[in-house]
Scaffold this motif. Structure first.
Motif, mmCIF file in Angstrom:
data_model
loop_
_atom_site.group_PDB
_atom_site.id
_atom_site.type_symbol
_atom_site.label_atom_id
_atom_site.label_comp_id
_atom_site.label_asym_id
_atom_site.label_seq_id
_atom_site.Cartn_x
_atom_site.Cartn_y
_atom_site.Cartn_z
ATOM 1 N N VAL A 31 0.840 -1.196 0.000
ATOM 2 C CA VAL A 31 0.000 0.000 0.000
ATOM 3 C C VAL A 31 0.878 1.249 0.000
ATOM 4 O O VAL A 31 1.790 1.391 0.807
ATOM 5 N N GLY A 36 -2.135 5.183 -1.500
ATOM 6 C CA GLY A 36 -1.839 5.017 -2.922
ATOM 7 C C GLY A 36 -2.294 6.191 -3.771
ATOM 8 O O GLY A 36 -2.518 6.046 -4.973
ATOM 9 N N ASN A 42 -0.506 1.605 -5.337
ATOM 10 C CA ASN A 42 -0.433 0.319 -4.646
ATOM 11 C C ASN A 42 0.111 -0.742 -5.600
ATOM 12 O O ASN A 42 -0.512 -1.049 -6.612
#
Ligand SMILES: [Zn+2]
Length: 319
Positions: A31, A36, A42
Protein backbone atom coordinates in the motif's frame (compact mmCIF):
# COMPACT_ATOMS: atom_id res chain seq x y z
CA UNK A 1 -1.91 9.23 -15.24
CA UNK A 2 -2.75 11.84 -12.72
CA UNK A 3 -6.03 13.09 -11.50
CA UNK A 4 -6.92 15.92 -9.22
CA UNK A 5 -6.69 15.13 -5.53
CA UNK A 6 -10.05 14.11 -4.16
CA UNK A 7 -11.44 16.11 -1.31
CA UNK A 8 -13.60 13.46 0.28
CA UNK A 9 -10.75 11.87 2.16
CA UNK A 10 -13.03 10.63 4.93
CA UNK A 11 -14.74 8.38 2.45
CA UNK A 12 -11.44 7.00 1.30
CA UNK A 13 -9.82 6.63 4.68
CA UNK A 14 -11.27 3.19 5.25
CA UNK A 15 -10.85 1.96 1.70
CA UNK A 16 -7.44 0.43 2.00
CA UNK A 17 -7.22 -0.04 5.74
CA UNK A 18 -5.26 3.19 6.12
CA UNK A 19 -1.68 2.03 6.05
CA UNK A 20 0.18 -1.23 6.04
CA UNK A 21 0.34 -3.91 3.40
CA UNK A 22 -2.51 -6.30 2.69
CA UNK A 23 -2.40 -10.03 2.05
CA UNK A 24 -4.75 -12.29 0.12
CA UNK A 25 -3.33 -15.80 -0.19
CA UNK A 26 -0.20 -15.49 -2.37
CA UNK A 27 -0.97 -11.84 -3.14
CA UNK A 28 0.52 -8.96 -1.19
CA UNK A 29 -0.57 -5.39 -1.84
CA UNK A 30 2.17 -2.92 -1.00
CA UNK A 31 0.00 0.00 0.00
CA UNK A 32 1.41 3.32 -1.11
CA UNK A 33 1.60 6.68 0.61
CA UNK A 34 -1.84 8.03 1.61
CA UNK A 35 -3.43 4.77 0.52
CA UNK A 36 -1.84 5.02 -2.92
CA UNK A 37 -2.81 8.52 -3.94
CA UNK A 38 -1.04 9.92 -6.97
CA UNK A 39 1.92 10.20 -7.43
CA UNK A 40 2.19 7.00 -5.40
CA UNK A 41 0.17 3.82 -5.92
CA UNK A 42 -0.43 0.32 -4.65
CA UNK A 43 1.88 -2.30 -6.10
CA UNK A 44 0.84 -5.94 -6.12
CA UNK A 45 3.26 -8.78 -5.41
CA UNK A 46 2.24 -12.29 -6.45
CA UNK A 47 4.35 -15.10 -5.00
CA UNK A 48 4.22 -18.47 -6.71
CA UNK A 49 6.16 -21.64 -5.94
CA UNK A 50 8.31 -21.07 -9.02
CA UNK A 51 8.40 -17.32 -9.51
CA UNK A 52 7.39 -13.99 -8.01
CA UNK A 53 5.85 -11.13 -9.96
CA UNK A 54 5.29 -7.50 -9.10
CA UNK A 55 2.54 -5.55 -10.82
CA UNK A 56 3.03 -1.77 -11.29
CA UNK A 57 6.01 -0.96 -9.04
CA UNK A 58 5.12 2.46 -7.64
CA UNK A 59 7.33 5.44 -6.95
CA UNK A 60 6.94 4.90 -3.19
CA UNK A 61 8.95 1.69 -3.43
CA UNK A 62 12.07 3.84 -3.72
CA UNK A 63 11.57 4.55 0.01
CA UNK A 64 11.55 0.81 0.69
CA UNK A 65 14.85 0.01 -0.95
CA UNK A 66 16.55 -2.72 1.06
CA UNK A 67 13.21 -4.27 2.02
CA UNK A 68 11.85 -5.12 -1.40
CA UNK A 69 10.81 -8.62 -2.41
CA UNK A 70 12.94 -10.69 -4.77
CA UNK A 71 11.11 -10.41 -8.05
CA UNK A 72 11.49 -12.41 -11.26
CA UNK A 73 8.92 -10.59 -13.31
CA UNK A 74 7.52 -7.04 -13.61
CA UNK A 75 4.08 -6.63 -15.15
CA UNK A 76 3.07 -3.05 -15.97
CA UNK A 77 -0.64 -2.46 -16.50
CA UNK A 78 0.22 0.41 -18.84
CA UNK A 79 2.98 2.86 -19.63
CA UNK A 80 2.25 5.88 -17.45
CA UNK A 81 4.82 7.51 -15.22
CA UNK A 82 3.37 6.40 -11.89
CA UNK A 83 2.97 2.74 -12.91
CA UNK A 84 6.53 2.21 -14.17
CA UNK A 85 8.36 4.39 -11.62
CA UNK A 86 9.64 1.45 -9.59
CA UNK A 87 10.77 -0.65 -12.56
CA UNK A 88 14.45 0.35 -12.22
CA UNK A 89 14.45 -1.08 -8.68
CA UNK A 90 14.26 -4.53 -10.28
CA UNK A 91 16.94 -4.44 -12.98
CA UNK A 92 17.30 -8.22 -13.11
CA UNK A 93 13.60 -8.97 -13.42
CA UNK A 94 11.95 -9.49 -16.78
CA UNK A 95 9.76 -6.51 -17.64
CA UNK A 96 6.51 -7.15 -19.51
CA UNK A 97 3.90 -4.71 -20.89
CA UNK A 98 1.12 -4.97 -23.40
CA UNK A 99 2.53 -4.78 -26.88
CA UNK A 100 0.67 -1.53 -27.60
CA UNK A 101 2.30 0.34 -24.68
CA UNK A 102 5.71 -1.31 -24.57
CA UNK A 103 7.24 1.29 -26.88
CA UNK A 104 6.90 3.82 -24.04
CA UNK A 105 9.79 2.20 -22.23
CA UNK A 106 12.14 2.47 -25.21
CA UNK A 107 12.86 6.16 -24.66
CA UNK A 108 11.52 9.51 -23.52
CA UNK A 109 10.25 10.60 -26.95
CA UNK A 110 8.15 7.46 -27.24
CA UNK A 111 6.93 7.88 -23.68
CA UNK A 112 5.86 11.48 -24.29
CA UNK A 113 3.93 10.51 -27.43
CA UNK A 114 1.56 8.50 -25.23
CA UNK A 115 0.52 11.70 -23.42
CA UNK A 116 0.58 14.04 -26.41
CA UNK A 117 1.16 17.18 -24.34
CA UNK A 118 1.71 20.56 -25.96
CA UNK A 119 5.29 21.82 -26.22
CA UNK A 120 5.43 23.81 -22.98
CA UNK A 121 4.13 21.02 -20.78
CA UNK A 122 6.09 18.40 -22.71
CA UNK A 123 9.42 19.98 -21.82
CA UNK A 124 8.67 20.29 -18.12
CA UNK A 125 7.06 16.86 -17.87
CA UNK A 126 10.12 15.16 -19.33
CA UNK A 127 12.02 16.52 -16.33
CA UNK A 128 9.32 15.30 -13.95
CA UNK A 129 9.47 11.83 -15.50
CA UNK A 130 13.19 11.53 -14.92
CA UNK A 131 13.61 13.42 -11.65
CA UNK A 132 10.45 12.44 -9.78
CA UNK A 133 9.45 9.17 -11.44
CA UNK A 134 12.93 7.73 -12.07
CA UNK A 135 12.10 7.09 -15.73
CA UNK A 136 14.68 4.87 -17.40
CA UNK A 137 14.48 3.38 -20.85
CA UNK A 138 14.88 -0.40 -20.93
CA UNK A 139 16.07 -2.46 -23.82
CA UNK A 140 14.84 -5.76 -22.48
CA UNK A 141 11.08 -5.08 -22.47
CA UNK A 142 8.93 -8.03 -23.43
CA UNK A 143 5.28 -7.90 -24.42
CA UNK A 144 2.08 -9.66 -23.51
CA UNK A 145 -1.32 -9.68 -25.15
CA UNK A 146 -4.93 -10.52 -24.39
CA UNK A 147 -5.37 -13.92 -22.79
CA UNK A 148 -1.73 -14.56 -21.96
CA UNK A 149 -1.34 -16.44 -18.69
CA UNK A 150 1.68 -16.30 -16.39
CA UNK A 151 1.97 -19.52 -14.38
CA UNK A 152 4.00 -18.76 -11.28
CA UNK A 153 3.44 -22.11 -9.56
CA UNK A 154 0.18 -22.54 -7.69
CA UNK A 155 -0.98 -19.11 -8.81
CA UNK A 156 -1.71 -17.76 -12.30
CA UNK A 157 -2.00 -14.25 -13.69
CA UNK A 158 -4.18 -13.82 -16.77
CA UNK A 159 -3.92 -10.72 -18.97
CA UNK A 160 -7.11 -8.88 -19.90
CA UNK A 161 -6.47 -6.20 -22.49
CA UNK A 162 -8.66 -3.28 -21.39
CA UNK A 163 -7.72 -0.28 -23.58
CA UNK A 164 -9.10 3.22 -23.31
CA UNK A 165 -6.96 4.84 -20.63
CA UNK A 166 -4.02 4.01 -22.89
CA UNK A 167 -3.93 1.76 -25.94
CA UNK A 168 -2.28 -1.06 -24.08
CA UNK A 169 -3.90 -0.70 -20.66
CA UNK A 170 -4.45 -4.17 -19.20
CA UNK A 171 -5.99 -5.67 -16.11
CA UNK A 172 -4.69 -8.80 -14.43
CA UNK A 173 -6.80 -11.62 -13.05
CA UNK A 174 -4.86 -13.45 -10.34
CA UNK A 175 -6.15 -16.96 -9.57
CA UNK A 176 -5.14 -19.54 -6.99
CA UNK A 177 -6.63 -22.45 -5.09
CA UNK A 178 -7.58 -22.10 -1.45
CA UNK A 179 -8.25 -25.73 -0.59
CA UNK A 180 -10.71 -26.82 -3.26
CA UNK A 181 -11.94 -23.31 -3.91
CA UNK A 182 -10.59 -21.02 -6.58
CA UNK A 183 -9.86 -17.51 -5.36
CA UNK A 184 -9.60 -14.56 -7.66
CA UNK A 185 -8.26 -11.04 -7.37
CA UNK A 186 -8.80 -8.66 -10.27
CA UNK A 187 -6.20 -5.92 -10.54
CA UNK A 188 -7.75 -2.96 -12.33
CA UNK A 189 -4.79 -0.61 -12.82
CA UNK A 190 -6.18 2.81 -13.73
CA UNK A 191 -9.76 1.69 -14.00
CA UNK A 192 -9.38 3.26 -10.64
CA UNK A 193 -12.99 3.51 -9.42
CA UNK A 194 -12.58 6.99 -7.94
CA UNK A 195 -15.15 9.75 -8.09
CA UNK A 196 -12.88 11.56 -10.51
CA UNK A 197 -14.09 9.12 -13.12
CA UNK A 198 -12.39 7.57 -16.14
CA UNK A 199 -9.35 9.38 -17.53
CA UNK A 200 -9.34 9.39 -21.34
CA UNK A 201 -7.55 12.67 -21.89
CA UNK A 202 -4.23 11.60 -23.43
CA UNK A 203 -3.30 11.25 -27.08
CA UNK A 204 -3.36 7.47 -26.58
CA UNK A 205 -6.67 7.46 -24.71
CA UNK A 206 -9.96 6.45 -26.29
CA UNK A 207 -13.37 6.99 -24.74
CA UNK A 208 -15.20 4.28 -26.67
CA UNK A 209 -12.51 1.74 -25.83
CA UNK A 210 -12.70 2.78 -22.19
CA UNK A 211 -16.46 2.21 -22.13
CA UNK A 212 -16.02 -1.20 -23.70
CA UNK A 213 -13.39 -2.06 -21.10
CA UNK A 214 -15.74 -0.97 -18.30
CA UNK A 215 -18.37 -3.37 -19.66
CA UNK A 216 -15.80 -6.09 -19.73
CA UNK A 217 -14.55 -5.77 -16.16
CA UNK A 218 -18.13 -5.37 -14.93
CA UNK A 219 -18.78 -8.97 -15.95
CA UNK A 220 -15.82 -10.44 -14.09
CA UNK A 221 -16.42 -12.38 -10.90
CA UNK A 222 -13.69 -12.08 -8.30
CA UNK A 223 -13.27 -12.20 -4.55
CA UNK A 224 -11.27 -8.98 -4.51
CA UNK A 225 -10.87 -6.00 -6.83
CA UNK A 226 -7.71 -3.94 -6.51
CA UNK A 227 -6.90 -0.52 -7.96
CA UNK A 228 -3.53 1.17 -8.18
CA UNK A 229 -4.69 4.35 -6.51
CA UNK A 230 -6.41 5.09 -3.25
CA UNK A 231 -9.58 3.06 -3.54
CA UNK A 232 -7.26 0.15 -2.82
CA UNK A 233 -8.83 -3.27 -2.48
CA UNK A 234 -12.58 -3.89 -2.50
CA UNK A 235 -13.96 -7.14 -1.18
CA UNK A 236 -16.79 -8.79 -3.09
CA UNK A 237 -18.49 -8.04 -6.38
CA UNK A 238 -21.27 -5.91 -4.88
CA UNK A 239 -18.78 -3.42 -3.47
CA UNK A 240 -16.96 -3.38 -6.79
CA UNK A 241 -20.11 -2.80 -8.84
CA UNK A 242 -21.24 0.03 -6.57
CA UNK A 243 -17.94 1.82 -7.12
CA UNK A 244 -17.93 1.03 -10.82
CA UNK A 245 -21.36 2.62 -11.23
CA UNK A 246 -20.18 5.86 -9.63
CA UNK A 247 -16.96 5.82 -11.65
CA UNK A 248 -18.69 5.19 -14.97
CA UNK A 249 -21.41 7.77 -14.26
CA UNK A 250 -18.79 10.50 -14.48
CA UNK A 251 -18.73 10.01 -18.25
CA UNK A 252 -22.40 10.89 -18.60
CA UNK A 253 -22.01 13.65 -16.00
CA UNK A 254 -19.31 15.28 -18.14
CA UNK A 255 -21.48 14.82 -21.23
CA UNK A 256 -24.47 16.43 -19.55
CA UNK A 257 -22.47 19.44 -18.42
CA UNK A 258 -20.74 19.87 -21.77
CA UNK A 259 -23.97 19.59 -23.71
CA UNK A 260 -25.57 22.19 -21.48
CA UNK A 261 -22.62 24.49 -22.11
CA UNK A 262 -23.08 24.06 -25.86
CA UNK A 263 -26.49 25.71 -25.68
CA UNK A 264 -24.51 28.62 -27.11
CA UNK A 265 -21.76 28.30 -29.73
CA UNK A 266 -18.44 27.55 -27.99
CA UNK A 267 -14.90 27.20 -29.26
CA UNK A 268 -12.42 24.62 -27.99
CA UNK A 269 -10.65 27.44 -26.15
CA UNK A 270 -13.94 28.21 -24.36
CA UNK A 271 -14.43 24.56 -23.44
CA UNK A 272 -10.86 24.12 -22.23
CA UNK A 273 -11.11 27.25 -20.07
CA UNK A 274 -14.46 26.20 -18.62
CA UNK A 275 -13.19 22.71 -17.65
CA UNK A 276 -15.27 19.56 -17.60
CA UNK A 277 -12.73 16.99 -16.38
CA UNK A 278 -10.72 18.92 -13.82
CA UNK A 279 -12.16 21.54 -11.52
CA UNK A 280 -11.41 25.16 -12.45
CA UNK A 281 -9.09 25.61 -9.48
CA UNK A 282 -7.08 22.40 -9.87
CA UNK A 283 -3.43 23.20 -10.56
CA UNK A 284 -2.77 20.53 -13.17
CA UNK A 285 -0.04 21.43 -15.66
CA UNK A 286 -1.53 19.32 -18.46
CA UNK A 287 -5.18 20.23 -17.81
CA UNK A 288 -5.65 22.08 -21.12
CA UNK A 289 -4.55 19.07 -23.16
CA UNK A 290 -6.72 16.73 -21.13
CA UNK A 291 -9.79 18.94 -21.42
CA UNK A 292 -9.39 19.32 -25.19
CA UNK A 293 -8.71 15.64 -25.87
CA UNK A 294 -11.64 14.55 -23.68
CA UNK A 295 -14.10 17.09 -25.11
CA UNK A 296 -13.19 16.38 -28.72
CA UNK A 297 -14.20 12.75 -28.26
CA UNK A 298 -17.61 13.66 -26.86
CA UNK A 299 -18.17 16.28 -29.56
CA UNK A 300 -17.19 13.86 -32.33
CA UNK A 301 -19.99 11.54 -31.23
CA UNK A 302 -22.54 14.33 -31.16
CA UNK A 303 -21.51 15.56 -34.61
CA UNK A 304 -22.08 12.02 -35.83
CA UNK A 305 -25.49 11.75 -34.18
CA UNK A 306 -26.51 15.29 -35.09
CA UNK A 307 -26.90 16.36 -31.47
CA UNK A 308 -24.29 19.08 -32.03
CA UNK A 309 -23.41 21.02 -35.18
CA UNK A 310 -20.35 23.00 -36.17
CA UNK A 311 -20.71 26.70 -36.87
CA UNK A 312 -19.03 28.46 -39.78
CA UNK A 313 -16.49 30.04 -37.46
CA UNK A 314 -15.30 26.70 -36.05
CA UNK A 315 -17.37 26.56 -32.89
CA UNK A 316 -19.96 23.97 -31.82
CA UNK A 317 -23.53 24.36 -30.69
CA UNK A 318 -26.32 22.05 -29.62
CA UNK A 319 -28.76 21.49 -32.47
ZN1 LIG B 1 -2.48 5.88 -16.05
Amino acid sequence: MAQAPEKDSARNASDSAGSGDLRFGPVQVLVGDRGGRYPDGNSVVVRGEDATAIIDPAVGLWQRRGALPDVDLILNSHCHEDHVAGNPLFPDAECHLHEADAVGLTGLDAMMAIYGFGSGVDASFRKVLVEQFHYEAREDVETFDEGDVYELGGVDIEVLHTPGHTRGHSCFLVRWLDGARERRLLYLGDIELTRFGPYYGDAWSDLADFEHSLDRVRAIEADWYATFHHIGVLEGRDAFLARLDVFEAMISDRERRLLEYLAEPRSMDDIVAHRFVYRPGDAIAWADTTEARSAEQHIARWLESGKVVATDDGRWVRS
